[in-house]
Write a protein that holds these residues in place. Structure first.
Motif, PDB file in Angstrom:
ATOM      1  N   PHE A 317      42.130  -0.129 -73.171  1.00  0.00           N
ATOM      2  CA  PHE A 317      40.948  -0.726 -73.789  1.00  0.00           C
ATOM      3  C   PHE A 317      39.657  -0.132 -73.250  1.00  0.00           C
ATOM      4  CE2 PHE A 317      37.906  -4.146 -74.755  1.00  0.00           C
ATOM      5  CZ  PHE A 317      38.245  -4.420 -76.073  1.00  0.00           C
ATOM      6  N   GLY A 318      39.708   0.463 -72.035  1.00  0.00           N
ATOM      7  CA  GLY A 318      38.549   1.173 -71.503  1.00  0.00           C
ATOM      8  C   GLY A 318      37.640   0.384 -70.583  1.00  0.00           C
ATOM      9  N   LEU A 319      38.091  -0.745 -70.039  1.00  0.00           N
ATOM     10  CA  LEU A 319      37.257  -1.510 -69.114  1.00  0.00           C
ATOM     11  C   LEU A 319      37.296  -0.897 -67.713  1.00  0.00           C
ATOM     12  CD1 LEU A 319      38.129  -5.231 -70.040  1.00  0.00           C
ATOM     13  CD2 LEU A 319      36.235  -3.819 -70.883  1.00  0.00           C
ATOM     14  N   THR A 320      36.248  -1.074 -66.942  1.00  0.00           N
ATOM     15  CA  THR A 320      36.248  -0.684 -65.536  1.00  0.00           C
ATOM     16  C   THR A 320      37.063  -1.712 -64.749  1.00  0.00           C
ATOM     17  OG1 THR A 320      34.290  -2.001 -64.985  1.00  0.00           O
ATOM     18  CG2 THR A 320      33.928   0.249 -65.812  1.00  0.00           C
ATOM     19  N   PRO A 321      37.484  -1.352 -63.514  1.00  0.00           N
ATOM     20  CA  PRO A 321      38.228  -2.342 -62.719  1.00  0.00           C
ATOM     21  C   PRO A 321      37.470  -3.659 -62.541  1.00  0.00           C
ATOM     22  CG  PRO A 321      38.452  -0.179 -61.727  1.00  0.00           C
ATOM     23  CD  PRO A 321      37.458  -0.036 -62.846  1.00  0.00           C
ATOM     24  N   PHE A 322      36.152  -3.568 -62.342  1.00  0.00           N
ATOM     25  CA  PHE A 322      35.364  -4.776 -62.161  1.00  0.00           C
ATOM     26  C   PHE A 322      35.362  -5.620 -63.423  1.00  0.00           C
ATOM     27  CE2 PHE A 322      31.218  -6.958 -62.603  1.00  0.00           C
ATOM     28  CZ  PHE A 322      31.361  -7.869 -61.559  1.00  0.00           C
ATOM     29  N   HIS A 323      35.161  -4.971 -64.582  1.00  0.00           N
ATOM     30  CA  HIS A 323      35.122  -5.712 -65.833  1.00  0.00           C
ATOM     31  C   HIS A 323      36.508  -6.217 -66.230  1.00  0.00           C
ATOM     32  CE1 HIS A 323      31.193  -3.513 -66.488  1.00  0.00           C
ATOM     33  NE2 HIS A 323      30.874  -4.782 -66.656  1.00  0.00           N
ATOM     34  N   ALA A 324      37.571  -5.488 -65.818  1.00  0.00           N
ATOM     35  CA  ALA A 324      38.925  -5.975 -66.073  1.00  0.00           C
ATOM     36  C   ALA A 324      39.165  -7.281 -65.320  1.00  0.00           C
ATOM     37  CB  ALA A 324      39.945  -4.927 -65.652  1.00  0.00           C
ATOM     38  N   GLY A 325      38.671  -7.351 -64.086  1.00  0.00           N
ATOM     39  CA  GLY A 325      38.768  -8.606 -63.342  1.00  0.00           C
ATOM     40  C   GLY A 325      37.890  -9.684 -63.936  1.00  0.00           C
ATOM     41  N   LEU A 326      36.712  -9.296 -64.403  1.00  0.00           N
ATOM     42  CA  LEU A 326      35.771 -10.238 -64.998  1.00  0.00           C
ATOM     43  C   LEU A 326      36.347 -10.873 -66.264  1.00  0.00           C
ATOM     44  CD1 LEU A 326      32.890 -10.976 -64.042  1.00  0.00           C
ATOM     45  CD2 LEU A 326      32.005  -9.474 -65.852  1.00  0.00           C
ATOM     46  N   LEU A 367      50.651  -9.514 -78.911  1.00  0.00           N
ATOM     47  CA  LEU A 367      51.259  -8.626 -79.906  1.00  0.00           C
ATOM     48  C   LEU A 367      50.283  -8.232 -81.004  1.00  0.00           C
ATOM     49  CD1 LEU A 367      54.796 -10.279 -80.228  1.00  0.00           C
ATOM     50  CD2 LEU A 367      54.291  -7.983 -79.361  1.00  0.00           C
ATOM     51  N   THR A 368      49.166  -8.944 -81.124  1.00  0.00           N
ATOM     52  CA  THR A 368      48.164  -8.607 -82.146  1.00  0.00           C
ATOM     53  C   THR A 368      47.047  -7.722 -81.606  1.00  0.00           C
ATOM     54  OG1 THR A 368      46.730 -10.532 -81.709  1.00  0.00           O
ATOM     55  CG2 THR A 368      48.606 -10.858 -83.193  1.00  0.00           C
ATOM     56  N   LEU A 369      47.046  -7.455 -80.293  1.00  0.00           N
ATOM     57  CA  LEU A 369      45.954  -6.699 -79.688  1.00  0.00           C
ATOM     58  C   LEU A 369      46.092  -5.201 -79.911  1.00  0.00           C
ATOM     59  CD1 LEU A 369      45.543  -8.476 -76.212  1.00  0.00           C
ATOM     60  CD2 LEU A 369      44.129  -8.758 -78.259  1.00  0.00           C
ATOM     61  N   GLY A 370      44.954  -4.522 -79.923  1.00  0.00           N
ATOM     62  CA  GLY A 370      44.912  -3.064 -80.012  1.00  0.00           C
ATOM     63  C   GLY A 370      43.687  -2.543 -79.297  1.00  0.00           C
ATOM     64  N   GLY A 371      43.568  -1.227 -79.214  1.00  0.00           N
ATOM     65  CA  GLY A 371      42.436  -0.622 -78.522  1.00  0.00           C
ATOM     66  C   GLY A 371      41.102  -0.929 -79.161  1.00  0.00           C
ATOM     67  N   ASP A 372      41.105  -1.297 -80.450  1.00  0.00           N
ATOM     68  CA  ASP A 372      39.859  -1.609 -81.150  1.00  0.00           C
ATOM     69  C   ASP A 372      39.658  -3.113 -81.343  1.00  0.00           C
ATOM     70  OD1 ASP A 372      41.972  -1.937 -82.863  1.00  0.00           O
ATOM     71  OD2 ASP A 372      41.063  -0.872 -84.564  1.00  0.00           O
ATOM     72  N   SER A 373      40.459  -3.919 -80.665  1.00  0.00           N
ATOM     73  CA  SER A 373      40.302  -5.369 -80.778  1.00  0.00           C
ATOM     74  C   SER A 373      38.975  -5.805 -80.179  1.00  0.00           C
ATOM     75  CB  SER A 373      41.448  -6.092 -80.042  1.00  0.00           C
ATOM     76  OG  SER A 373      42.693  -5.823 -80.637  1.00  0.00           O
ATOM     77  N   PRO A 374      38.363  -6.870 -80.699  1.00  0.00           N
ATOM     78  CA  PRO A 374      37.119  -7.371 -80.117  1.00  0.00           C
ATOM     79  C   PRO A 374      37.387  -7.949 -78.719  1.00  0.00           C
ATOM     80  CG  PRO A 374      37.918  -8.877 -81.808  1.00  0.00           C
ATOM     81  CD  PRO A 374      38.773  -7.655 -81.887  1.00  0.00           C
ATOM     82  N   LEU A 375      36.361  -7.905 -77.875  1.00  0.00           N
ATOM     83  CA  LEU A 375      36.501  -8.366 -76.499  1.00  0.00           C
ATOM     84  C   LEU A 375      36.906  -9.843 -76.441  1.00  0.00           C
ATOM     85  CD1 LEU A 375      36.231  -7.784 -73.478  1.00  0.00           C
ATOM     86  CD2 LEU A 375      33.787  -8.352 -73.661  1.00  0.00           C
ATOM     87  N   TRP A 376      36.447 -10.621 -77.418  1.00  0.00           N
ATOM     88  CA  TRP A 376      36.764 -12.059 -77.375  1.00  0.00           C
ATOM     89  C   TRP A 376      38.262 -12.307 -77.497  1.00  0.00           C
ATOM     90  CZ3 TRP A 376      39.346 -14.451 -81.298  1.00  0.00           C
ATOM     91  CH2 TRP A 376      39.297 -13.871 -82.568  1.00  0.00           C
ATOM     92  N   MET A 377      39.012 -11.359 -78.089  1.00  0.00           N
ATOM     93  CA  MET A 377      40.465 -11.519 -78.173  1.00  0.00           C
ATOM     94  C   MET A 377      41.110 -11.416 -76.789  1.00  0.00           C
ATOM     95  SD  MET A 377      41.829 -11.952 -81.296  1.00  0.00           S
ATOM     96  CE  MET A 377      43.419 -11.142 -81.290  1.00  0.00           C
ATOM     97  N   LEU A 378      40.600 -10.517 -75.959  1.00  0.00           N
ATOM     98  CA  LEU A 378      41.098 -10.396 -74.593  1.00  0.00           C
ATOM     99  C   LEU A 378      40.798 -11.665 -73.803  1.00  0.00           C
ATOM    100  CD1 LEU A 378      40.989  -7.386 -75.577  1.00  0.00           C
ATOM    101  CD2 LEU A 378      40.487  -6.774 -73.196  1.00  0.00           C
ATOM    102  N   LEU A 379      39.594 -12.188 -74.010  1.00  0.00           N
ATOM    103  CA  LEU A 379      39.221 -13.415 -73.308  1.00  0.00           C
ATOM    104  C   LEU A 379      40.059 -14.597 -73.782  1.00  0.00           C
ATOM    105  CD1 LEU A 379      35.317 -13.007 -73.391  1.00  0.00           C
ATOM    106  CD2 LEU A 379      36.897 -12.392 -71.556  1.00  0.00           C
ATOM    107  N   LEU A 380      40.425 -14.598 -75.065  1.00  0.00           N
ATOM    108  CA  LEU A 380      41.270 -15.664 -75.595  1.00  0.00           C
ATOM    109  C   LEU A 380      42.652 -15.641 -74.945  1.00  0.00           C
ATOM    110  CD1 LEU A 380      41.817 -17.956 -77.634  1.00  0.00           C
ATOM    111  CD2 LEU A 380      42.507 -16.185 -79.288  1.00  0.00           C
TER     112      LEU A 380
END
Length: 480
Positions: A317-326, A367-380
């Protein structure tokens, strides 16, 4: 319990849990989860710095769990016999040594060695805490006085979820080596608290005689420890975990060795006067065995998410380690709230069922996630995982406390962690097999199917366990 009478004295008119024990208990018990989770966001930076692919850095996860899976029940048995103080001090001191080795490691091999030391060093904290809870319960006449089991679960849950965020912050400030250096001040604080607060063992409380058939005989230290049993257990577990770390038919001999060592271990324990793990008692304790089985599959899901999903958020998805933790803050906040609220409930079965449902729903969303998914999906996804994260650990821990033989509380708690770490090894192997050289979206979806299967099995093990009603009855005392 060896230290039931050796703790700091409290007013006898109103006996209650000695709150001075809480700081070393809580700090010691979180040393393992903080090292288990903080590495999640460090795997990618370590791989880049040392030129190692994801399949090799996965050993940083496996090494700690291999050592801890073996060490927890062994150290737990030693605590049952000799009390928590000495084992706590020795183990937490080793954590500081491991922190120095890891911070200065020149290559991946030395870094893996540091993680092994961390695994053994963090073995005593949780069994020691459970042993102290039991001894205080015996002294005060109250099961889990003051809701200490809930406090332990919340502390472990807090660290488990905040670990990736803390790791990302440390990496952003000082690089991945700071995630190892953090262990030095933590170990110093734990040792000092242990020296000041933990009760000294009463030599007279350590059993040296055993009565069998009306005959009393003195037992040697080796007999009380059951060193042959420990050795066979180690051979069985190490062979099994090495096989699980890299599932392949060419390594069939490891599975055969584990089976042979397991058979020899069972024969030894059934004949030993003072067994390391009393299989006669354990085998008749169906509720406890079911709890161990649930722990295994629950942690397959939990650790697959922790390591696999976190790696994907960085590489896929391209997040930095800090943002991945965030991105895991929603899980952190919800898990803490769920743990605190559910700690007041008497229902073990309800916690387990809701935790299983939460894992299944989260896997379906992954299973619905992809590299172009919106950030809110990761947070969900992180938010949904907060529910099982907050429920499962507490329910499993409370179950073991009330289902285990009181004289083997620490070793039974250690075995709970062993089954959890076997689950984590399965998760680590599944993550490495799913991702290969790169944590892409296809690999994430393959991993999600493994997680979903484990989540469904966890649900079935809970639905068909008729003993959970009795555990729920005990829950009233657990949260008193």
């Amino acid at each position: 319990m060896t230290d039931a009478k050796a703790g700091p004295e409290v007013g006898t008119d109103q006996p209650g849990f000695d709150r001075r024990l809480l700081p070393p208990m809580l700090l010691g018990s979180v040393l393992n989860p903080i090292n288990s989770t903080i590495i999640a966001v460090a795997l990618v930076p370590i791989g880049r710095a040392l030129g190692a692919p994801a399949s090799q850095t996965a050993w940083l996860v496996s090494a700690l769990y291999l050592a801890t899976s073996l060490g927890q029940p062994v150290v737990g048995r030693l605590i049952d016999i000799f009390g928590p103080r000495r084992l706590f001090l020795l183990s937490t001191g080793l954590v500081g040594v491991a922190g120095v080795v890891g911070a200065l490691a020149p290559d991946l091999g030395v870094l893996i060695g540091a993680r092994v030391l961390l695994g053994f060093g963090t073995c005593a904290g949780y069994p020691a805490a459970m042993a102290l809870v039991r001894s205080e319960a015996e002294r005060t006449g109250r099961d889990s006085p003051g809701g200490v089991l809930t406090a332990l679960a919340v502390a472990n849950q807090t660290i488990a979820v905040v670990g990736p965020l803390l790791g990302g912050l440390l990496i952003a400030v000082g690089g991945w080596r700071t995630t190892f250096a953090l262990n030095v001040p933590l170990a110093v604080a734990a040792v000092l608290l242990g020296l000041l607060r933990l009760p000294k063992a009463d030599p007279e409380a350590v059993p040296t005689e055993r009565t069998t058939g009306g005959t009393t005989r003195r037992e040697s230290l080796a007999a009380r420890l059951d060193l042959p049993g420990m050795g066979l257990f180690a051979a069985m577990l190490v062979s099994l975990l090495l096989f699980l770390m890299n599932l392949h038919l060419r390594d069939w001999y490891l599975l055969a060795l584990a089976a042979a060592a397991g058979a020899a271990f069972a024969m030894r324990e059934l004949r030993a006067a003072t067994p390391f793990i009393d299989l006669r008692v354990l085998g008749g304790n169906t509720p406890l065995l079911a709890t161990y089985g649930r722990a295994l599959v629950a942690y397959v899901v939990a650790y697959s998410f922790l390591y696999g999903f976190t790696q994907w958020t960085e590489e896929g998805f391209g997040l930095t380690p800090f943002h991945a933790g965030l991105a895991q803050i929603p899980m952190f906040l919800l898990a803490i709230g769920v743990s605190i609220v559910s700690g007041r409930s008497t229902s073990v079965r309800g916690k387990l069922l809701l935790g299983a449902a939460g894992q299944i729903v989260a896997c379906l969303v992954i299973l619905t996630l992809g590299g172009d998914s919106p950030l809110w999906m990761l947070l969900l996804v992180a938010l949904i995982f907060g529910v099982p994260q907050g429920l499962n650990n507490l329910a499993l821990q409370n179950s073991v406390y009330f289902q285990a033989d009181p004289e083997r509380t620490a070793s039974s708690a250690g075995l709970l962690r062993t089954f959890a770490y076997i689950g984590s090894m399965v998760a680590s192997s599944a993550t490495a097999a799913s991702f290969g050289q790169h944590a892409d979206t296809g690999g994430l979806h393959r991993l999600a199917w493994v997680m979903l299967g484990a989540g469904v099995l966890y649900l079935l093990l809970t639905l068909f366990d008729r003993t959970l009603g009795r555990a729920a009855g005990h829950g009233t005392r657990a949260s008193a």
